[in-house]
Design an enzyme around this catalytic site. Structure first.
Site, PDB file in Angstrom:
ATOM      1  N   LYS A   4      81.694 102.974  41.443  1.00 14.66           N
ATOM      2  CA  LYS A   4      80.854 102.196  40.577  1.00 14.66           C
ATOM      3  C   LYS A   4      79.556 101.759  41.317  1.00 14.66           C
ATOM      4  CE  LYS A   4      80.467 101.188  35.700  1.00 14.66           C
ATOM      5  NZ  LYS A   4      80.143 102.007  35.724  1.00 14.66           N
TER       6      LYS A   4
ATOM      7  N   ASN B 238      82.969  94.111  52.692  1.00 20.18           N
ATOM      8  CA  ASN B 238      82.447  95.259  52.125  1.00 20.18           C
ATOM      9  C   ASN B 238      81.388  95.166  52.371  1.00 20.18           C
ATOM     10  OD1 ASN B 238      81.402  96.283  49.971  1.00 20.18           O
ATOM     11  ND2 ASN B 238      81.224  94.978  48.883  1.00 20.18           N
ATOM     12  N   GLY B 239      81.152  96.017  53.024  1.00 17.10           N
ATOM     13  CA  GLY B 239      79.494  96.321  53.973  1.00 17.10           C
ATOM     14  C   GLY B 239      79.831  97.493  54.733  1.00 17.10           C
TER      15      GLY B 239
ATOM     16  N   HIS C 192      61.466 130.853  35.534  1.00 21.17           N
ATOM     17  CA  HIS C 192      61.113 130.430  37.260  1.00 21.17           C
ATOM     18  C   HIS C 192      62.146 130.910  37.834  1.00 21.17           C
ATOM     19  CE1 HIS C 192      57.480 129.803  35.453  1.00 21.17           C
ATOM     20  NE2 HIS C 192      57.412 129.145  34.337  1.00 21.17           N
TER      21      HIS C 192
ATOM     22  N   LYS D  32      77.261 113.839  34.202  1.00 20.81           N
ATOM     23  CA  LYS D  32      78.202 113.363  33.706  1.00 20.81           C
ATOM     24  C   LYS D  32      79.597 114.377  33.707  1.00 20.81           C
ATOM     25  CE  LYS D  32      77.754 110.226  33.246  1.00 20.81           C
ATOM     26  NZ  LYS D  32      76.465 108.998  33.407  1.00 20.81           N
TER      27      LYS D  32
ATOM     28  N   CYS E 295      83.670  99.190  47.931  1.00 22.14           N
ATOM     29  CA  CYS E 295      84.469  97.921  48.223  1.00 22.14           C
ATOM     30  C   CYS E 295      84.512  96.970  47.313  1.00 22.14           C
ATOM     31  CB  CYS E 295      84.859  98.019  49.359  1.00 22.14           C
ATOM     32  SG  CYS E 295      84.696  99.063  51.036  1.00 22.14           S
TER      33      CYS E 295
ATOM     34  N   GLU F 297      70.955 114.254  32.851  1.00 23.91           N
ATOM     35  CA  GLU F 297      72.195 113.342  32.083  1.00 23.91           C
ATOM     36  C   GLU F 297      73.550 113.944  32.195  1.00 23.91           C
ATOM     37  OE1 GLU F 297      72.683 110.519  33.551  1.00 23.91           O
ATOM     38  OE2 GLU F 297      74.567 109.833  31.955  1.00 23.91           O
TER      39      GLU F 297
ATOM     40  N   ARG G  58      85.277  99.588  42.085  1.00 27.51           N
ATOM     41  CA  ARG G  58      84.339  99.803  43.692  1.00 27.51           C
ATOM     42  C   ARG G  58      84.872 100.655  44.570  1.00 27.51           C
ATOM     43  NH1 ARG G  58      81.291  95.271  43.240  1.00 27.51           N
ATOM     44  NH2 ARG G  58      80.488  95.360  45.430  1.00 27.51           N
TER      45      ARG G  58
ATOM     46  N   TRP H 290      86.589 101.859  49.851  1.00 27.63           N
ATOM     47  CA  TRP H 290      85.885 102.979  49.377  1.00 27.63           C
ATOM     48  C   TRP H 290      85.186 103.525  51.351  1.00 27.63           C
ATOM     49  CZ3 TRP H 290      80.619 105.073  50.398  1.00 27.63           C
ATOM     50  CH2 TRP H 290      80.584 106.261  50.061  1.00 27.63           C
TER      51      TRP H 290
ATOM     52  N   GLU I 261      80.435 115.296  37.065  1.00 25.63           N
ATOM     53  CA  GLU I 261      80.730 113.546  38.239  1.00 25.63           C
ATOM     54  C   GLU I 261      82.013 113.274  37.644  1.00 25.63           C
ATOM     55  OE1 GLU I 261      78.907 109.313  37.640  1.00 25.63           O
ATOM     56  OE2 GLU I 261      78.576 110.461  35.743  1.00 25.63           O
TER      57      GLU I 261
HETATM   58  O1  M6R Z   1      74.296 100.417  39.294  1.00 24.91           O
HETATM   59  P1  M6R Z   1      73.569 101.238  38.716  1.00 24.91           P
HETATM   60  O2  M6R Z   1      72.427 102.024  37.253  1.00 24.91           O
HETATM   61  O3  M6R Z   1      71.812 101.068  39.876  1.00 24.91           O
HETATM   62  O4  M6R Z   1      73.894 102.344  39.798  1.00 24.91           O
HETATM   63  C1  M6R Z   1      73.386 104.069  39.912  1.00 24.91           C
HETATM   64  C2  M6R Z   1      73.602 104.862  39.935  1.00 24.91           C
HETATM   65  O5  M6R Z   1      74.664 105.135  40.827  1.00 24.91           O
HETATM   66  C3  M6R Z   1      74.819 105.165  38.792  1.00 24.91           C
HETATM   67  O6  M6R Z   1      73.776 105.427  37.789  1.00 24.91           O
HETATM   68  C4  M6R Z   1      75.306 106.790  38.967  1.00 24.91           C
HETATM   69  O7  M6R Z   1      75.177 107.658  38.995  1.00 24.91           O
HETATM   70  C5  M6R Z   1      76.617 106.716  37.648  1.00 24.91           C
HETATM   71  N1  M6R Z   1      77.923 107.271  38.170  1.00 24.91           N
HETATM   72  C6  M6R Z   1      76.590 107.465  37.016  1.00 24.91           C
HETATM   73  O8  M6R Z   1      77.449 107.844  36.064  1.00 24.91           O
END
Ligand code: M6R
Length: 588
Positions: A583, A100-101, A484, A465, A2, A461, A29, A76, A468
């Protein structure tokens, strides 16, 4: 999660456009709904829309509203679905509020308010706060007293902005664990981050947990949690705090991928490791989430190999709930892009409370963020503002800092690091090859990523990527682990994306690829020119520049980011704002 924004005009001009501009910067956000409220001569006016900000803008074109003071929100969803009723601002007869929270005691408060005859129109925890304020106004309190009383009644995390019909020249704000900055400039502004308020302000104040403020056209008064006046330092707004837009690119994600050589170069320039940094350290504990956690996993390989320090990497959201033992003289390293992730922040607090011999260091991309401010020592990734929800340049900048730390006693490797920006520039030229490759992947339901040694975390990773942003289910595996269990997933369709540069792990990885090839037909190999010689046409080959194998985690991340990007664009999905994500993750 948010974003909130508030603006008080200094010259009686309309603030609606500036609120929208601020919300645009905060959409990363959350984008489940957006809304704003202003005060005009008739009282409180509000407009809300489900979905992205553009829906609110379209509504505003049909039903314009005007005001010289106002608040806005981009959501959000936590409590209640993404509907218009649940969109902020929450408005009662006399007050409008954005939040926000999460309010933890909202059920008790709601029950009490309902008993007193107050009604609710949403499923949100936030509406309870607005209704609580209304109750105190009805009890005869002035806005200031009502707001202060509310702060004593609520429990949870919050950044609140509230405007009152009875006092149409003040925005009341308060913070506990959710960020707020107040900007001084052409108008007075308040926002969840500096980018959202920087357009017209030259100085900002970061509010701290427990702070409460009253913002008018003449400035801002700050108070501590006992409501005594406090002086807060003003910080000049600099370029690195500002989101400069997409420039020539169609999406933030590709812009940020392309910025990596420069982000790595800048990160290499700073972040000198103090000589005595590791002197009293006997082990390292890395805490992080998501992509930052994957950076930590690479760090483990490097720290153990080059500093001979036992290193554990933990997912921050799990860490504090399993009563972990923290040994003395541990370097606790948290890694974060946003500097706000609540799981990481809470894990830090757990360490603070349970062992005071630890050094708490942060690798953070946002100076002055909550995590940067609570660390004893900060390494700053110089990636600049990252807007795309998928972390790209911040990740490779995190790896760059980790490499500087791990290689601090190895001049040869430190020297090799200087070759990295140029190698990354060359890897970006692979975009056309990767565009072609994307056609082989875009219609697949699943994808498998394989790596060994320090490229195993990069397989994780790469998979994160892809999933997501493109919504293709992807999993990363240590290549040796395939036999395994996961090998059962291989068929003629599923892409098996293998990270296989030449070097000490090449032969082992090559055999793993043979085994995959014996069972599947969609094998894709990322390698270098030397490694490439061992593969024939039966695999799809992408050839990267040759580089010291210790640095491959940084270099090989880039084509995997490009792949996730191009597949998503081909599928027509919103690569910068993937569904359900935000984000900055400021709720547990
Ligand atoms: O801001 P941060 O690096 O602490 O955030 C951690 C994760 O939320 C962040 O890396 C998330 O996994 C991203 N969407 C990855 O692309």
């Amino acid at each position: 999660m948010c974003g909130i924004v508030g603006i008080v005009s200094k010259d009686n001009s309309n603030v609606v456009c500036d609120i929208i501009n601020g919300l645009e910067k905060l959409e990363y956000r959350g984008y489940d709904s957006a809304g704003l409220a202003v005060i005009d001569s008739t009282g409180l006016r509000r407009l809300r829309a489900v979905g992205k900000l553009e829906n609110l803008v379209n509504k505003l074109k049909i039903n314009p509203i005007y005001g010289t003071i106002g608040i806005g929100h981009t959501r959000w969803a936590t409590h209640g679905k993404a509907t218009e009723e649940n969109a902020h601002p929450m408005v009662t007869k006399d007050v409008a509020l954005v939040h926000n929270g999460i309010i933890e005691n909202y059920k008790e408060l709601k029950a009490d308010l309902s008993q007193k005859g107050y009604e609710f129109t949403s499923q949100t925890d936030s509406e309870v706060v607005a209704v609580y304020l209304q109750m105190e106004l009805d009890n005869g309190l002035r806005p200031r007293e009502a707001f202060r009383k509310m702060l004593q009644a609520v429990r949870g995390t919050y950044a609140f902005l509230a405007i009152f019909k009875a006092q149409p020249d003040i925005i009341f704000c308060a913070r506990n664990k959710s960020p707020i900055a107040v900007g001084f400039g052409k108008y007075m502004s308040i926002g969840s981050d500096v980018g959202s308020i920087s357009a017209n302000c030259s100085e900002i104040v970061y509010m701290d947990d427990g702070d409460y403020a009253e913002v008018t056209k003449d400035g801002a008064k700050f108070f501590d949690n006992g409501f005594s006046t406090i002086d807060k330092p003003r910080v000049a707004v600099t370029d690195d705090l500002v989101n400069l837009g997409k420039g020539e690119y169609s999406h933030y994600m590709i812009k940020e991928i392309m910025e990596q050589p420069s982000a790595i170069r800048k990160t290499l320039l700073g972040n000198e490791v103090p000589k005595e940094f590791f002197d009293k350290i006997s082990r390292i504990l890395i805490l992080a989430c998501g992509t930052s956690y994957h950076a930590g996993l690479v760090g483990k390989y490097w720290f153990e190999k080059y500093l001979k320090l036992p290193t554990h990497v933990e997912i921050a959201s799990e860490y504090r709930y399993r009563s972990p033992v923290i040994e003395d003289n541990t370097l606790v390293l948290v890694i974060t892009q946003s500097g706000e992730t609540i799981d990481t922040l809470e894990a830090m607090e757990y360490v603070r409370k349970n062992n005071n011999t630890c050094c708490l260091a942060a690798i953070s991309n946002v100076l002055n963020s909550a995590i940067s401010r609570s660390a004893d020592f900060v390494f700053h990734t110089e990636a600049g503002v990252e807007v795309g929800v998928a972390s790209t340049k911040a990740f490779t900048a995190q790896l760059t800092v980790l490499a500087k730390l791990a290689f601090c006693k190895n001049p040869e490797l430190l020297n090799q690091l200087q070759n990295l920006p140029m190698a990354c520039e060359s890897s970006l030229l692979l975009k056309e090859d990767i565009d072609k490759l994307s056609c082989r992947i875009k219609d697949c339901a699943n994808a498998i990523y394989l790596g060994r040694d320090n490229l195993y975390p990069i397989a994780l990773e790469g998979a994160l990527k892809l999933k997501e942003v493109s919504y293709i289910h992807a999993e990363g595996f240590a290549a040796g682990e395939m036999k395994h269990g996961p090998i059962a997933l291989i068929d003629d369709v599923v892409p098996v994306i293998c990270l296989c540069p030449s070097g000490s792990m090449f032969d082992k990885m090559f055999s793993n690829i043979q085994v995959a090839q014996a069972r599947g037909k969609n094998i894709i190999v990322f390698t270098d020119s030397m490694g490439g010689k061992s593969f024939d046409e039966s695999v799809e080959k992408i050839v990267l520049p040759s580089i010291n194998q210790e640095l491959c985690p940084i270099l090989y991340s880039i084509p995997l980011q490009l792949l996730a990007y191009t597949v998503t664009v081909l599928k027509g999905e919103d690569v910068d704002k993937p569904r359900n994500l935000a984000k900055s993750v400021t709720v547990e």
